[in-house]
Each structure stands twice: as structure tokens, then as C-alpha cells.
Design a protein around this motif. Sequence first.
Motif, PDB file in Angstrom:
ATOM      1  N   TYR B 129       0.853  -1.191   0.000  1.00 26.53           N
ATOM      2  CA  TYR B 129       0.000   0.000   0.000  1.00 26.53           C
ATOM      3  C   TYR B 129       0.888   1.241   0.000  1.00 26.53           C
ATOM      4  O   TYR B 129       1.621   1.491   0.945  1.00 26.53           O
ATOM      5  CB  TYR B 129      -0.889  -0.047   1.249  1.00 26.53           C
ATOM      6  CG  TYR B 129      -1.869   1.103   1.417  1.00 26.53           C
ATOM      7  CD1 TYR B 129      -2.367   1.826   0.336  1.00 26.53           C
ATOM      8  CD2 TYR B 129      -2.330   1.435   2.686  1.00 26.53           C
ATOM      9  CE1 TYR B 129      -3.282   2.847   0.512  1.00 26.53           C
ATOM     10  CE2 TYR B 129      -3.249   2.455   2.880  1.00 26.53           C
ATOM     11  CZ  TYR B 129      -3.721   3.159   1.789  1.00 26.53           C
ATOM     12  OH  TYR B 129      -4.628   4.170   1.973  1.00 26.53           O
ATOM     13  N   LEU B 130       0.834   2.011  -1.104  1.00 30.17           N
ATOM     14  CA  LEU B 130       1.648   3.217  -1.220  1.00 30.17           C
ATOM     15  C   LEU B 130       0.708   4.412  -1.260  1.00 30.17           C
ATOM     16  O   LEU B 130       0.187   4.779  -2.315  1.00 30.17           O
ATOM     17  CB  LEU B 130       2.492   3.156  -2.493  1.00 30.17           C
ATOM     18  CG  LEU B 130       3.338   1.880  -2.619  1.00 30.17           C
ATOM     19  CD1 LEU B 130       4.031   1.835  -3.981  1.00 30.17           C
ATOM     20  CD2 LEU B 130       4.359   1.792  -1.500  1.00 30.17           C
ATOM     21  N   ASN B 131       0.450   4.987  -0.077  1.00 31.07           N
ATOM     22  CA  ASN B 131      -0.500   6.089  -0.031  1.00 31.07           C
ATOM     23  C   ASN B 131       0.186   7.401  -0.340  1.00 31.07           C
ATOM     24  O   ASN B 131       1.154   7.782   0.306  1.00 31.07           O
ATOM     25  CB  ASN B 131      -1.186   6.153   1.325  1.00 31.07           C
ATOM     26  CG  ASN B 131      -2.270   7.209   1.327  1.00 31.07           C
ATOM     27  OD1 ASN B 131      -1.988   8.393   1.159  1.00 31.07           O
ATOM     28  ND2 ASN B 131      -3.504   6.787   1.461  1.00 31.07           N
ATOM     29  N   SER B 132      -0.354   8.117  -1.328  1.00 28.41           N
ATOM     30  CA  SER B 132       0.254   9.394  -1.694  1.00 28.41           C
ATOM     31  C   SER B 132      -0.580  10.592  -1.255  1.00 28.41           C
ATOM     32  O   SER B 132      -0.041  11.600  -0.827  1.00 28.41           O
ATOM     33  CB  SER B 132       0.463   9.459  -3.215  1.00 28.41           C
ATOM     34  OG  SER B 132       0.996  10.709  -3.571  1.00 28.41           O
ATOM     35  N   ILE B 149       3.462   2.360   3.048  1.00 24.68           N
ATOM     36  CA  ILE B 149       4.338   3.532   3.082  1.00 24.68           C
ATOM     37  C   ILE B 149       3.478   4.751   2.801  1.00 24.68           C
ATOM     38  O   ILE B 149       2.686   4.764   1.849  1.00 24.68           O
ATOM     39  CB  ILE B 149       5.468   3.431   2.043  1.00 24.68           C
ATOM     40  CG1 ILE B 149       6.344   2.211   2.342  1.00 24.68           C
ATOM     41  CG2 ILE B 149       6.328   4.698   2.068  1.00 24.68           C
ATOM     42  CD1 ILE B 149       7.392   1.937   1.288  1.00 24.68           C
ATOM     43  N   HIS B 150       3.609   5.756   3.665  1.00 27.84           N
ATOM     44  CA  HIS B 150       2.879   7.009   3.463  1.00 27.84           C
ATOM     45  C   HIS B 150       3.845   7.950   2.758  1.00 27.84           C
ATOM     46  O   HIS B 150       4.849   8.358   3.334  1.00 27.84           O
ATOM     47  CB  HIS B 150       2.423   7.565   4.827  1.00 27.84           C
ATOM     48  CG  HIS B 150       1.377   8.636   4.705  1.00 27.84           C
ATOM     49  ND1 HIS B 150       1.030   9.455   5.728  1.00 27.84           N
ATOM     50  CD2 HIS B 150       0.595   9.004   3.668  1.00 27.84           C
ATOM     51  CE1 HIS B 150       0.073  10.294   5.330  1.00 27.84           C
ATOM     52  NE2 HIS B 150      -0.196  10.041   4.092  1.00 27.84           N
ATOM     53  N   TRP B 151       3.535   8.283   1.508  1.00 29.94           N
ATOM     54  CA  TRP B 151       4.587   8.781   0.642  1.00 29.94           C
ATOM     55  C   TRP B 151       4.820  10.290   0.660  1.00 29.94           C
ATOM     56  O   TRP B 151       5.948  10.752   0.759  1.00 29.94           O
ATOM     57  CB  TRP B 151       4.324   8.340  -0.814  1.00 29.94           C
ATOM     58  CG  TRP B 151       5.598   8.241  -1.582  1.00 29.94           C
ATOM     59  CD1 TRP B 151       6.182   9.241  -2.294  1.00 29.94           C
ATOM     60  CD2 TRP B 151       6.470   7.118  -1.666  1.00 29.94           C
ATOM     61  NE1 TRP B 151       7.360   8.806  -2.821  1.00 29.94           N
ATOM     62  CE2 TRP B 151       7.566   7.505  -2.458  1.00 29.94           C
ATOM     63  CE3 TRP B 151       6.432   5.820  -1.163  1.00 29.94           C
ATOM     64  CZ2 TRP B 151       8.615   6.647  -2.757  1.00 29.94           C
ATOM     65  CZ3 TRP B 151       7.473   4.959  -1.463  1.00 29.94           C
ATOM     66  CH2 TRP B 151       8.552   5.384  -2.235  1.00 29.94           C
ATOM     67  N   THR B 152       3.754  11.082   0.528  1.00 34.26           N
ATOM     68  CA  THR B 152       3.968  12.441   0.042  1.00 34.26           C
ATOM     69  C   THR B 152       3.981  13.523   1.111  1.00 34.26           C
ATOM     70  O   THR B 152       4.858  14.369   1.141  1.00 34.26           O
ATOM     71  CB  THR B 152       2.893  12.765  -1.015  1.00 34.26           C
ATOM     72  OG1 THR B 152       2.888  11.709  -1.968  1.00 34.26           O
ATOM     73  CG2 THR B 152       3.168  14.068  -1.701  1.00 34.26           C
TER      74      THR B 152
END
Lengths: 293, 417
Positions: B129-132, B149-152
Motif C-alpha cells: 500500500y503506497l499512499n500518496s 508507506i505514506h509517501w507524500t
Amino acid sequence: MDLFGIPAPLLFGQVLLGLINGAFYALLSLGLAVIFGMLNVINFTHGAQFMMGAFVAWMLLEWLGIGYWGALLLAPLIVGATGIIMERLMIARLYKLDHLYGLLLTFGLGLIIEGLFRNEFGSSGLPYRIPVELQGAWDLDFMFMPVYRGWVVLVAFVMCLATWLVIEKTKIGSYLRAATENPALVQAFGINVPRMMTLTYGAGVALAAFAGVLAAPIYSVNPQMGSNLIIIVFAVVVIGGMGSILGSVLTGFGLGIIEGLTKVFYPEASSTVIFVVMALVLLARPAALLGRS
Amino acid sequence: MIDISNSGRRNFLSATGAMALGAATPMTGARAQAAQTIRIGVLTDMSGPFRDISGPTSVVATRTALQDFGNRGFNVEVLVADHQNRPDVGVSLVRQWIDRDGVDVIVDVPSSGVALAVNNVVRERNKVYLNSTAATVELTGGQCSPNTIHWTYDTWMLARSTGAALVRAGGQSWYFITADYAFGHSLEGQTMDFVRSAGGRVVGSVRHPFPGTTDYSSFLLQAQASRAQVVAVANAGVDAINVIKQAGEFGLMRRGQRVAGLLVFANDVNSMGLQVAGGSVLTETFYWDLNDRTRALSQRVVANGSPGGNRPSMGHAGCYSATTHYLKTVADMGVVAAKADGAATIARMKAMPTDDDAFGAGTIRADGRKLHPAYLFQVKTPAESRGAWDFYTLLQTTPAEEAFRPMAAGNCALVRS
């Protein structure tokens, strides 16, 4: 000086702002009331048509260089014309059926129109500036009053009055009211009732578009701007009495003020207070304030 | 071109995502091909208030990342769905994607409520899960996950950058106009903490109903009466646009109050127009005109068909960056291993330093927080702007290691000792 623990100047300001929002409610519910009163159709496309008015104003400016004043005249005509086409092609077929059919059709059309605009223009909206003539503000003692908002109240008030006069005091208005009561009889007198219905729908839609142009400089011009307002406006029409023009106008302004005051005393409830009023009014007077029982 | 059919409600298929990346791979039947195909699900808002800050441009940005991965020996397909900002819809779409369509990684997911709901499903199914685009700091706090991963960006980072900077610039007294739901409350609370710890005062706040508020004049009048030096806007999307637009109308800026949108994207500025937004300050982690690499990336995203020429803002850049790093990791560890174990893939991603056109060099922390600098921007006035999308002047850069909440303060179970 304090009233109910709130400084009086702040309270005056809120009442004034309530009146301004009330002007939008009144103008929008006016179109709805006209359409329901004359055609017996609950026009759920109204919000989308309000939005179309704002978008057409934007298109006129961006694509043709026609500014606010031109848009105030042209956008209602253009959107009104689309309303006439819609009425001829679809809505006219439903007059003989239950209200529910008209409601479902117009609700569906509203969703489709909103979706098409969202697909084309995105959701966050487009900029539209206040015309130069109406920029600036008056520094009242108790608040900073943008000139444009004053203009909105004035125009809305004049528009409401004019519509009421046309329907209640003119010959065309009397034909319309008669056609609502007994279309066959009015037709027998040689009046083209279907065409009158079509034009009435067009005029109601044009009113929505007119409100849309007025709203464009102060709200974000976005596809969902109508759906945010339409539910409130329906409550206004219900409280005022379905189809009653005077009822919707008075309720529109009155509810604007109640909502404005709620925003000071209990802001979290400001979006619900209108529906609380609606429930109370319907409990006390099922035919609503000025409705025909 | 690989054809996939997908009958989910409002579930759009994007066959173009299946660019022939693995053209050089020998195909020995459908089964082998499936085993060599990475499926990316972009779960986003295609029809609501966050469409422009995520939506179709996020899809295009994700696909742009695929272009860098030709001939790596595996196929990549992109699926797209609209979660309508409803957690129940988001969860059922993700279940369907994972259980039926073999999706390996979920990307984007704006709207904090949906983002947290999806977090649990992906963890349960051991995918990636790549939350942007969601703002909630919970994704790397109480609800952190070995699969996420919490991306942005997040609310803490926004609060710190905008809040602390404005107090330093002389904004001593603050008034908040806040959306009355979880996101608004947490953004407001975290900003208040920074304001107070930097020596500022909070003189008041008002909470407006969400969703459905269009007129903010009453709240603005209260903000004006408070005589606060800074009026902070703790909401997002169309709501923030309306507040700032109407603040200009009621002369807050002209009377010397500073209006600060706590979460405003370049796309929102585009919608407001510089006439309205000019002079306000905001924080993003990406701006298309920051350097040569960001300019090149933005050009590619627009050229790849971002609707209406919508330039990427930080959420979109995050989709590109996250997908790029994920595909690098897949190439490194092998498709079969990556598909088999989401948590192992995430662990591998955390171990590798990141480097891409969106954020430059960066790292991923053990709690799932991607680290990169945060930028405080001032929005240009119409006179300063040289053309469309020329919006920001950089005021200040917060280095990556200071931009985000310290790991120890997050109470993430993965790193608790």
C-alpha cells in the motif's frame, strides 16, 4: 453593547450576511416554485441548471470575451433554451403521470449533466472575477460589506418582485394560473397550453441560470456547486408551501437569516438548522406557511 | 496490449497501463505471463472534490513511472477505480482487486477515512500500500502497518511548515476556520500546537459543517472580528478555495490579516486564480517548477495526457515517485518474490534509498514514512506571474529529517521498543 453574549455589531453583520444568502435561496426557490406551481413537476435538475448558468458565464468570458453584464443576459437565455429542449423532448411526456416520475427523470438528468461537466472541467472549479464596476467594499461601522454582495441582494429582490407581479398581476400570468387549474378549458379558449408550459419551464430554468451567473464571482464555479445548494432550496420551497411564489421568497430570505445566526451561536449545526425548521413547520402546518392545502 | 475485463461498479479499466514493458520476455502461456505481471491498482477520486488533486492526473503520473521500466523482464498493468470518498466502497474495491484480479499494490487513495480503511485490508491480505494523497498522520502513527508507506505529505508536516514559519514571520495571533471532521480537527490541533510552541497565541476557532458548506462569509466575519493576525484555513479542496476566495471579497487581506490555507495544492491555486490566492502562503513537497528534474517530470505527465493540461501537484508526483521506487524494488528482488509477500517487498523498499525526478534523493523510515524536504511557498500575484501555472515563490525549505513527525512521537507499534 452585547446581545446574547455576542457583540451587537457582529450580530448585525450576521443578519446582513444571512439576508445575502437568503437572496440566493429566494432566487433559486423562485424558479422551482414557478415550475412546480405551473407544471406540477418537481425539477431536481434545478441545481445543475444553476451550475450551468455559472459555467456558461465562464465560457462566454473565456471563449468569446463577453463579460459579466453580457453573461447576466445571455447565460439565462442559453440555459433557458436547453431547458426548453429538455421539456419538449422528455419532461412534457410526464405531465399526466405521478410526480415521482418527473422527480426521477429530472434527478437523473441533473446527475448526468453534473457528470458531463465534471468530466470536462474537473472538480476544483474555475476562476471568475467580480466585474470591475462592482469591486470594492463599503466600510460600514459594524462590518466590511462587499459591493457585490449588496448588488446580489438588490437584483434578487427585484427579480423576485418582478416574477411575482408577472404571475399574479398580468394577463399572461392569469392564463398560466388558469392552465394549471384546468388545462382543457384554457385550451378550448384558443390558448396554446403546451407551448405555455414549455415557455414556463424555460423561464424557471433561466431564473436558475441567472442565479448561477450571480453566484459565479463569489463561489467556486465547479460542477457540484448546484448539488450543494439544491437540497437547502428544496427545504425552502417545502417550508414556503409547494408552488407558492410569495411563500418561497419570504422563506428564502427568512431562512438565510436563521442560518446566519446559527453560524454564530452554534456553527456546527448551521447546515442542519434549515431542516429542523422544515420539520417543525410541517408538524405544525402540513400545508406549510403559504401553501394551498 | 493486454486486455483485462473488470466488471466492478465504476471500475474503469486502463488497458493502456499494460504497456508492453516485458516485450523481450519469452511468453510461455497465460499462466507464466500472470506470474510475471505486476498489477497496480490506482484507487482514487474520479468524480468528487479531490478529482483534480488526485484522480486522472494520478493515473497518468503512475503510468509515467512505467515508461522508465521497459525491458526489465516483467509486465505491469494499471487498474483504476473511483472510491467516491466512501470507505465502504474503497474497501470492497480493494478486496475485489486483490482477491479476484490479482492486484499487488494499491496507489494514491486520497481522503483520510478511505485511506485508513484500505490500510487494514491491504495488511490483512499482505499486499503493498503506497499512499500518496491522504493527509492523516495516523498511517505512520497508531495505525502504521508493515505493508504501508505514506509517501507524500501529512498533517503534521503541513502544520509544522506553515504554522511555525508564519509565527516566525510575525503572525502572533491565530484564528482557525476548520472543517468539522477528523481531518480538519487533526490539522487544526497539530497546527495549534506548533503555533503555541513557537510563541504564538490562538484567539479562536470556528468549525463549519462538512460536507456541503458553500458560504463562509459568517465565519470570515467572526475571524475578522477576532482581529487575529493569521486566519488559518483547516479544510481542503473546494472548501479551501471558497474560504480563500471569499476572504478576499470581505477584505481580510486588505485589512492586514494573513490568510493561510493549511492544505492547498497548485491545482487549487489554479482554480482560485492568482487575483484571489496571490500573497497567501502554503506548503507542498513538490512544485513543477522547482528544478530541472521536476520540470521534466511535469512535462512528461502533461504530455502523457493529464486532462485539461492539469499540472502535477505533490499528490500526483507522489504516485509517480512511489510507483518508480516500487518497480525498482520489484526488479531488484524478482517478480515472484514481490508478488508473494507484500511486507517483504515493503521491507526491501525501506532498505533501498529512493531517487526520482519528483523528490530527488530520499529515504523511507521504519514506520513507513517517506522522507523528503517540505517547501513553504508564497503564491505569486498576477503581476509577478509570468504565465499559466507560474504560481509559487519558494520562501523556505525544511530539510527531510526535520520535515516530518519524529518517529518516537508517532507511537507506531512497528518501531516501539
